[in-house]
Write a protein that holds these residues in place. Structure first.
Motif, mmCIF file in Angstrom:
data_model
loop_
_atom_site.group_PDB
_atom_site.id
_atom_site.type_symbol
_atom_site.label_atom_id
_atom_site.label_comp_id
_atom_site.label_asym_id
_atom_site.label_seq_id
_atom_site.Cartn_x
_atom_site.Cartn_y
_atom_site.Cartn_z
ATOM 1 N N CYS A 21 0.678 -1.040 -0.002
ATOM 2 C CA CYS A 21 -0.119 0.123 -0.018
ATOM 3 C C CYS A 21 0.854 1.244 -0.198
ATOM 4 N N ASP A 22 0.921 2.033 -1.342
ATOM 5 C CA ASP A 22 1.954 3.057 -1.356
ATOM 6 C C ASP A 22 1.297 4.340 -0.875
ATOM 7 N N GLY A 24 -1.060 7.552 -1.183
ATOM 8 C CA GLY A 24 -2.142 7.792 -1.779
ATOM 9 C C GLY A 24 -2.784 6.555 -2.084
ATOM 10 N N GLN A 25 -2.515 5.565 -1.838
ATOM 11 C CA GLN A 25 -3.269 4.350 -2.169
ATOM 12 C C GLN A 25 -4.073 3.869 -0.667
ATOM 13 N N SER A 72 -3.595 9.979 1.779
ATOM 14 C CA SER A 72 -5.146 9.865 1.289
ATOM 15 C C SER A 72 -6.003 10.353 2.552
ATOM 16 N N ASP A 96 -5.745 3.296 -5.999
ATOM 17 C CA ASP A 96 -5.549 4.571 -5.814
ATOM 18 C C ASP A 96 -6.666 5.295 -4.932
ATOM 19 N N ARG A 98 -8.122 7.677 -5.027
ATOM 20 C CA ARG A 98 -8.948 8.875 -5.844
ATOM 21 C C ARG A 98 -10.019 7.833 -6.528
ATOM 22 N N HIS A 99 -9.624 6.543 -6.475
ATOM 23 C CA HIS A 99 -10.709 5.815 -7.408
ATOM 24 C C HIS A 99 -11.557 4.918 -6.555
ATOM 25 N N GLU A 259 -4.587 7.295 -14.517
ATOM 26 C CA GLU A 259 -4.955 7.250 -13.189
ATOM 27 C C GLU A 259 -5.613 8.693 -12.960
ATOM 28 N N GLN A 260 -5.252 9.686 -13.588
ATOM 29 C CA GLN A 260 -5.846 11.036 -13.261
ATOM 30 C C GLN A 260 -7.132 11.167 -13.946
ATOM 31 N N ALA A 263 -9.678 9.244 -11.679
ATOM 32 C CA ALA A 263 -9.816 9.829 -10.547
ATOM 33 C C ALA A 263 -10.893 11.141 -10.465
#
Length: 320
Positions: A21-22, A24-25, A72, A96, A98-99, A259-260, A263
């Motif tokens: 888990c990086d 922003g995730q 996050s 992510d 944002r998803h 990804e963006q 998002a």
């Protein structure tokens, strides 16, 4: 962790390394995962995930956040659903942040697993790419599918009369109950759609075999959004008709978007679409659930093309 892989045309529930888990995730302890036609294609070796995406099957899931990476705003314990490029059919999914969207109030995690992919697809293609305006007429091929079910409800909610093509009278009744004005059954012939058109927008997962008809059915300045090739990849068109009607043909896939882009799409869904679940203007169309041990049966049922709505795999039934 355990995860579902497509191996030589079969699905296998096997051990997989747990993803890190990086920044922003978030890590989701998965309760359920929606089943989509893309999963059938990947299982058959025809639709590999984009570079860098998980090889595990599953483009959407629901569950409870168990870990939050730096940056996050989600919290451990949040009930969520998520759009993925792969990896949803597993005990854990890392995505992510944002998803991710909250589970709409009043919905179960199984119901929430049936939302992200189909509502993202329907919203992207009808309202963002095709620029659907209130009052414009829509034709939805495969109207009883998961995407079709979402699209019918969105059209009704945003003031767009829609019609469908489907595979049976029962599926036509299902679509009309969701809000479609009417439609035709494929086996009765699609030419009667001429009596219902012309249409401003056609959402088409079929492709080749419907292409000539689509051009005929579209209005001047009509938009034909191609999202699948169930009817083949090749066709022959009279381009004079395309030119004369100023038709726009828009080819669209979601899985390979960056990804963006995803998002931004999820953010818009959260603002424009998710509130409609609270006031019951939208609802998940959960046709049936399967335990993960019965995944092969779930895939077989989807392959019949007789499912109205969505199928969902239950991965951890202890979550609520």
């Amino acid at each position: 962790m355990k995860a579902l892989q497509g191996v030589e045309g079969q699905v296998v529930w096997a051990d997989e390394p747990s993803p890190a888990c990086d920044v922003g995730q978030v890590r989701i302890r998965v309760a359920a995962a929606g089943l989509n036609r893309a999963d059938l294609l990947q299982k058959a070796g025809l639709y590999p995930p984009p570079p860098g995406a998980s090889q595990v099957l599953g483009l959407e899931c629901s569950g409870v956040i168990s870990e939050v990476g730096p940056g996050s705003s989600w919290q451990v314990g949040d009930r969520v659903c998520a759009l993925l490029a792969g990896g949803g059919m597993a005990e854990e999914a890392v995505v992510d942040g944002r998803h991710v969207l909250p589970v709409p109030e009043g919905l179960s995690l199984a119901e929430a697993a049936a939302l992200p992919e189909v509502y993202s697809t329907a919203w992207l293609n009808l309202f963002q790419l095709a620029g659907l305006r209130p009052g414009e007429k829509v034709l939805l091929h495969a109207g009883a599918s998961g995407v079709g079910s979402a699209a019918i409800q969105l059209c009704k909610a945003f003031g767009n009369p829609c019609w469908v093509s489907v595979g049976s009278t029962e599926r036509l009744s299902y679509c009309e109950a969701l809000g479609a004005q009417g439609g035709v059954v494929r086996t009765d012939g699609l030419e009667s759609l001429n009596d219902l058109g012309p249409f401003d927008v056609i959402l088409d997962p079929v492709g080749g075999s419907y292409a000539k008809l689509n051009v005929k059915l579209l209005s001047v300045d009509g938009r034909w959004v191609l999202i699948g090739l169930m009817g083949g990849r090749s066709t022959e068109l009279d381009l004079a008709q395309v030119l004369g009607k100023r038709i726009q043909l828009l080819g669209s896939t979601l899985r390979s978007r960056d990804e963006q882009f995803k998002a931004d799409l999820i953010s818009e869904l959260g603002q424009q679409v998710w509130p409609l679940f609270a006031d019951k203007r939208l609802s998940p169309q959960l046709a049936r659930t399967f335990a993960i041990k019965d995944a092969e049966a779930a895939f077989a049922e989807l392959a019949t093309n007789q499912v109205s709505g969505k199928l969902v795999l239950l991965i951890d039934e202890s979550l609520s």
